[in-house]
Design an enzyme around this catalytic site. Structure first.
Site, PDB file in Angstrom:
ATOM      1  CB  SER A 135      -0.896  -0.040   1.238  1.00  0.00           C
ATOM      2  OG  SER A 135      -1.700   1.114   1.301  1.00  0.00           O
ATOM      3  CE  LYS A 163      -4.088   3.521   2.023  1.00  0.00           C
ATOM      4  NZ  LYS A 163      -5.397   3.073   2.553  1.00  0.00           N
ATOM      5  CD  GLU A 213      -8.973  -0.968   0.045  1.00  0.00           C
ATOM      6  OE1 GLU A 213      -7.964  -1.201  -0.663  1.00  0.00           O
ATOM      7  OE2 GLU A 213      -8.954  -1.062   1.291  1.00  0.00           O
TER       8      GLU A 213
HETATM    9  C1  NPQ Z   1      -6.651   0.713   4.382  1.00  0.00           C
HETATM   10  N1  NPQ Z   1      -4.388   0.348   5.398  1.00  0.00           N
HETATM   11  O1  NPQ Z   1      -6.614  -0.264   3.674  1.00  0.00           O
HETATM   12  C2  NPQ Z   1      -5.669   0.935   5.527  1.00  0.00           C
HETATM   13  C3  NPQ Z   1      -5.804   2.276   6.072  1.00  0.00           C
HETATM   14  C4  NPQ Z   1      -4.796   2.839   6.995  1.00  0.00           C
HETATM   15  C5  NPQ Z   1      -2.273  -0.518   4.647  1.00  0.00           C
HETATM   16  O2  NPQ Z   1      -3.577   0.945   3.397  1.00  0.00           O
HETATM   17  C6  NPQ Z   1      -1.765   4.175  10.759  1.00  0.00           C
HETATM   18  C7  NPQ Z   1      -2.399   2.997  11.138  1.00  0.00           C
HETATM   19  C8  NPQ Z   1      -2.036   4.692   9.527  1.00  0.00           C
HETATM   20  C9  NPQ Z   1      -3.294   2.359  10.309  1.00  0.00           C
HETATM   21  C10 NPQ Z   1      -3.239   4.610   7.439  1.00  0.00           C
HETATM   22  C11 NPQ Z   1      -3.477   0.335   4.413  1.00  0.00           C
HETATM   23  C12 NPQ Z   1      -2.948   4.059   8.681  1.00  0.00           C
HETATM   24  C13 NPQ Z   1      -3.584   2.900   9.069  1.00  0.00           C
HETATM   25  C14 NPQ Z   1      -4.146   3.986   6.632  1.00  0.00           C
HETATM   26  C15 NPQ Z   1      -4.502   2.315   8.205  1.00  0.00           C
HETATM   27  O3  NPQ Z   1      -7.552   1.487   4.215  1.00  0.00           O
HETATM   28 MG    MG Z   2      -8.648   0.491   2.670  1.00  0.00          MG
END
Ligand code: NPQ
Ligand code: MG
Length: 371
Positions: A135, A163, A213
């Site tokens: 990610s 993202k 997503e």
């Molecule tokens: C998602 N995770 O899928 C999440 C969101 C996310 C790996 O993209 C600190 C702790 C910062 C947890 C930022 C990924 C974060 C976090 C984004 C989770 O939406």
């Molecule tokens: Mg997500």
């Protein structure tokens, strides 16, 4: 099994690279760990909530409060305690899935360790290794994004997730697709758009994304169904899916073609498995999401992602993706972008004491759980 004593520990680990999303910029990972001591031994749980609400309404201090004040006393009172009975007891309280998942995870680790069974066997895993994706946070420029993505492709990650947010979407996705015509590519908006952005989001259809997503707010399930009819890119839901029931609702409405499963978001690994099961029954592919977990959370996620319906690469990363030093022995990814599923009893790994101490910012011990 009976719960005897619990240690709640806050740790603070600097991130190796800042992680920016539509929810904000993270420079460190502040994490709540729970060590449960039971009559059959101990186990570890990791809370995936962030210090502030944003991804969801949960936040670390709130999770620690509901765990210590309400969830642990309830669980300590359960006769013939098992992980499933703990989850059943905690269901009397609405919400707080990340807090509940933390308790369930620790009790499951303790329970399985005492029985010599791995998390993977407990959940019904069929694979010995898991395909990993990465990610990628919002970057300062397209050039920096391309440099970062190039590094990940060279490391062997099996797909790239970008993202996105308004102002950082079509151009970065176009640039990465042009630089890497053949990689598996997807985008995650963390609910940053509304249905009125549908025509703009449809521009992403040109880039052969595996999925988009969570473009809209968690509660906008019907709007996701409307959006899905306007896009060729499959919609995947993350924040909207809070239970097996909500997964069935979203699928039946046509709101998603793919589901991201995170145990923390849905109240634990048992509910996560039920979501896997209902998605399989509807022929909906699932994949394991991530919350920048330590090796403890990654170990449990690896077990989950080894279930048969997890047919898309996971947001499971080797320790080095996020941390210079993980709290557990490092989780490593091979050159093909795969990580081995732990085979030892319970989670199959434990924190390294001196690393844990180095990162610890607060510890609370709860021993009188009987009232
Ligand atoms: C998602 N995770 O899928 C999440 C969101 C996310 C790996 O993209 C600190 C702790 C910062 C947890 C930022 C990924 C974060 C976090 C984004 C989770 O939406
Ligand atoms: Mg997500």
């Amino acid at each position: 099994m009976k719960l005897e004593r619990v240690e709640l520990r806050r740790i603070d680990i600097p991130l190796r690279t800042p992680f920016r999303t539509s929810m904000g910029l993270e420079l460190r990972r502040d994490i709540l760990l729970l060590r449960a001591e039971t009559t059959e031994g101990h186990g570890w749980g990791e809370c995936v909530a962030m210090p502030e609400p944003g991804y969801s309404e949960e936040y670390l201090d709130g999770a620690a409060e509901i765990i210590s004040r309400f969830l642990l006393p309830m669980v300590a009172a359960v006769e013939g305690l098992t992980p499933a009975r703990a989850a059943q007891a905690m269901a009397a309280i609405p919400g707080h899935p990340m807090a509940k998942a933390t308790v369930e995870m620790a009790l499951t680790d303790a329970w399985l360790r005492a029985r010599g069974t791995s998390y993977a066997d407990h959940l019904g895993a069929v694979r010995s290794e898991v395909d990993c994706g990465v990610s990628v946070g919002i970057a300062d420029s397209i050039d920096r994004l391309l440099a970062e993505v190039t590094g990940y492709v060279e490391q062997g990650y099996r797909r790239i997730k970008l993202k996105i947010e308004p102002g950082w979407d079509v151009e970065p996705v176009r640039a990465v697709r042009e630089a890497f015509p053949d990689i598996a590519l997807q985008a995650d908006a963390n609910a940053a758009y509304t249905l009125s952005d549908a025509r703009h989001l449809a521009e992403l259809d040109a880039f052969d994304l595996t999925m988009l997503e969570q473009p809209l707010s968690a509660a906008d399930v019907r709007d996701h169904a409307t959006l899905a009819r306007m896009l060729r890119t499959p919609i995947c839901l993350d924040e909207s899916i809070i239970s097996a029931r909500s997964a069935v609702d979203a699928i039946t409405l046509g709101a998603c073609a793919i589901v991201n499963i995170k145990a923390g978001r849905v109240g634990g690994y048992l509910e996560a498995r039920r979501i896997h099961d209902v998605c399989a029954a509807h022929s909906v592919p699932v994949w394991c999401g991530g919350m920048l977990e330590t090796g403890l959370g990654q170990a449990a996620n690896l077990a989950l992602a080894a279930l048969p319906g997890f047919t898309l690469p996971a947001d499971i990363a080797p320790s080095e993706r996020y941390f210079a030093t993980d709290v557990t022995p490092a989780i490593t990814m091979n050159a093909e972008g795969r990580i081995a599923v732990p085979t030892g009893a319970g989670l199959g790994l434990e924190p390294v004491d001196e690393v844990l101490e180095r990162y610890t910012t607060a510890v609370a011990t709860l021993s009188d759980l009987s009232f």
